[in-house]
Write a protein that holds these residues in place. Structure first.
Motif, PDB file in Angstrom:
ATOM      1  N   SER A  82      47.950  46.391  38.212  1.00 36.47           N
ATOM      2  CA  SER A  82      47.280  46.303  39.503  1.00 36.47           C
ATOM      3  C   SER A  82      48.144  46.885  40.615  1.00 36.47           C
ATOM      4  O   SER A  82      47.661  47.609  41.492  1.00 36.47           O
ATOM      5  CB  SER A  82      46.941  44.846  39.810  1.00 36.47           C
ATOM      6  OG  SER A  82      46.406  44.715  41.118  1.00 36.47           O
ATOM      7  N   THR A 137      43.293  39.212  35.778  1.00 38.68           N
ATOM      8  CA  THR A 137      42.957  38.583  37.061  1.00 38.68           C
ATOM      9  C   THR A 137      43.556  37.188  37.139  1.00 38.68           C
ATOM     10  O   THR A 137      43.826  36.536  36.120  1.00 38.68           O
ATOM     11  CB  THR A 137      41.432  38.500  37.233  1.00 38.68           C
ATOM     12  OG1 THR A 137      40.887  37.766  36.135  1.00 38.68           O
ATOM     13  CG2 THR A 137      40.821  39.885  37.257  1.00 38.68           C
ATOM     14  N   ASP A 138      43.769  36.744  38.369  1.00 34.70           N
ATOM     15  CA  ASP A 138      44.282  35.395  38.566  1.00 34.70           C
ATOM     16  C   ASP A 138      43.120  34.417  38.646  1.00 34.70           C
ATOM     17  O   ASP A 138      41.963  34.781  38.378  1.00 34.70           O
ATOM     18  CB  ASP A 138      45.147  35.336  39.823  1.00 34.70           C
ATOM     19  CG  ASP A 138      44.401  35.810  41.059  1.00 34.70           C
ATOM     20  OD1 ASP A 138      43.144  35.825  41.036  1.00 34.70           O
ATOM     21  OD2 ASP A 138      45.070  36.156  42.066  1.00 34.70           O
ATOM     22  N   GLU A 139      43.403  33.172  39.000  1.00 37.28           N
ATOM     23  CA  GLU A 139      42.366  32.135  39.039  1.00 37.28           C
ATOM     24  C   GLU A 139      41.269  32.452  40.053  1.00 37.28           C
ATOM     25  O   GLU A 139      40.116  32.030  39.889  1.00 37.28           O
ATOM     26  CB  GLU A 139      43.015  30.781  39.367  1.00 37.28           C
ATOM     27  CG  GLU A 139      43.991  30.296  38.297  1.00 37.28           C
ATOM     28  CD  GLU A 139      44.627  28.968  38.687  1.00 37.28           C
ATOM     29  OE1 GLU A 139      44.352  28.503  39.822  1.00 37.28           O
ATOM     30  OE2 GLU A 139      45.375  28.414  37.868  1.00 37.28           O
ATOM     31  N   ALA A 140      41.627  33.220  41.083  1.00 35.77           N
ATOM     32  CA  ALA A 140      40.623  33.568  42.107  1.00 35.77           C
ATOM     33  C   ALA A 140      39.832  34.813  41.719  1.00 35.77           C
ATOM     34  O   ALA A 140      38.927  35.220  42.449  1.00 35.77           O
ATOM     35  CB  ALA A 140      41.303  33.779  43.449  1.00 35.77           C
ATOM     36  N   GLY A 141      40.171  35.411  40.588  1.00 33.13           N
ATOM     37  CA  GLY A 141      39.451  36.602  40.142  1.00 33.13           C
ATOM     38  C   GLY A 141      40.007  37.896  40.688  1.00 33.13           C
ATOM     39  O   GLY A 141      39.398  38.956  40.494  1.00 33.13           O
ATOM     40  N   ASP A 142      41.152  37.849  41.359  1.00 34.48           N
ATOM     41  CA  ASP A 142      41.753  39.059  41.911  1.00 34.48           C
ATOM     42  C   ASP A 142      42.679  39.700  40.887  1.00 34.48           C
ATOM     43  O   ASP A 142      43.373  38.984  40.146  1.00 34.48           O
ATOM     44  CB  ASP A 142      42.547  38.732  43.176  1.00 34.48           C
ATOM     45  CG  ASP A 142      41.664  38.184  44.275  1.00 34.48           C
ATOM     46  OD1 ASP A 142      40.513  38.659  44.385  1.00 34.48           O
ATOM     47  OD2 ASP A 142      42.129  37.300  45.037  1.00 34.48           O
ATOM     48  N   PRO A 143      42.734  41.057  40.834  1.00 36.83           N
ATOM     49  CA  PRO A 143      43.622  41.733  39.888  1.00 36.83           C
ATOM     50  C   PRO A 143      45.073  41.362  40.169  1.00 36.83           C
ATOM     51  O   PRO A 143      45.479  41.193  41.321  1.00 36.83           O
ATOM     52  CB  PRO A 143      43.379  43.221  40.174  1.00 36.83           C
ATOM     53  CG  PRO A 143      42.043  43.270  40.822  1.00 36.83           C
ATOM     54  CD  PRO A 143      41.922  42.000  41.609  1.00 36.83           C
ATOM     55  N   THR A 144      45.838  41.247  39.090  1.00 34.36           N
ATOM     56  CA  THR A 144      47.247  40.888  39.246  1.00 34.36           C
ATOM     57  C   THR A 144      48.061  41.626  38.192  1.00 34.36           C
ATOM     58  O   THR A 144      47.520  42.267  37.287  1.00 34.36           O
ATOM     59  CB  THR A 144      47.442  39.370  39.096  1.00 34.36           C
ATOM     60  OG1 THR A 144      48.809  39.045  39.388  1.00 34.36           O
ATOM     61  CG2 THR A 144      47.114  38.900  37.686  1.00 34.36           C
TER      62      THR A 144
END
Length: 266
Positions: free
Chosen positions: A111, A100-107
């Motif tokens: 993904s 996940t990135d800093e915002a918590g979204d999968p990357t």
């Protein structure tokens, strides 16, 4: 519902029309629906197939396929649902395993691959569900829906004649294979009321001159000639005996062939 009684029903291929079901198959007799004749649309329409597929982003796309498989008793549809479920689960797992990135979204590529799989599931499932929904929620050509009031006029008259012909054919087949039952049912005996509709047949070996005139349209003189010929022969073996020995002209012979019946023992 192959045993559905004959009558006018909504055309399974054109809901704007009525079509005649003769008791075993659709005929070519059709009539436009008129005000007050269209049956009310009841039950669900299957839109939930698309709602659950899109709302779950493909994760629950297999559910409509399992539902359709149970309704249609089709193993192939169940297999398709299993395959769609497997792909959607793989896609969901790949997204879950992605960093996940800093915002918590999968990357990352996991993904991206998972998202592609989920989008593919939604697209393929939606396309396949268009046909499945119609099969599950619309009447098929072998299952007539609830009957509606038959139209009047020529279409209704033609359907009535066709239905009577079908019943005569069925009664003749029964008389040929089981003459004893045919006699017990009163086939060809308009003077006997036993509840069996033979479509207007007349047993030429028991018919009176009056019945020959009423049912087969023979002139009184010709009807008496047929009965006299029967008395001389003892009995008719086939319908043609009544025509030949009764000296029935060709203007009346077709009706006698259509309505006449000879029941012979096997």
């Amino acid at each position: 519902m192959n045993a559905q009684r004959a009558g006018w029903y909504a055309d399974p291929h054109d809901q704007a029309q009525l079509r005649y079901w003769n008791g075993s198959a659709w005929t070519e007799h059709r009539s436009p629906k008129h005000g007050g004749l269209t049956p009310a649309q009841d039950g669900p329409t299957g839109r939930w197939y698309f709602v659950i597929t899109l709302a779950s982003l493909g994760l629950l796309a297999a559910v409509p396929f399992f539902h359709a498989a149970s309704r249609l008793d089709r193993p192939q549809t169940r297999k398709a649902g299993t395959a769609i479920a497997a792909v959607s689960i793989v896609g969901f797992v790949l997204i879950g395993l992605s960093p996940t990135d800093e915002a918590g979204d999968p990357t990352g590529w996991l993904s991206s691959l998972g998202a592609v799989l989920m989008m593919s599931v939604m697209l393929v499932a939606s396309l396949l569900l268009f046909g499945l929904r119609r099969e599950v929620y619309r009447p098929s050509s072998t299952a007539a829906p609830l009957p509606v009031t038959p139209p009047s006029g020529n279409q209704g008259a033609m359907a009535t004649v066709e239905q009577a012909r079908r019943r005569r054919d069925e009664a003749r087949k029964l008389a040929a294979t089981d003459p004893m039952m045919a006699r017990e049912l009163g086939i060809g005996r308009p003077d006997v009321e036993l509840g069996y509709d033979d479509g207007g047949l007349l047993d030429l070996n028991t018919a009176t001159p009056a019945q020959l005139s009423t049912v087969c349209g023979l002139p009184p003189a010709v009807a008496h000639e047929v009965v006299t010929a029967r008395s001389g022969l003892g009995r008719f073996l086939v319908v043609e005996d009544a025509i030949v020995f009764g000296q029935v002209g060709e203007e009346h012979a077709p009706t006698l062939r259509d309505r006449g019946l000879v029941i012979t023992d096997l």
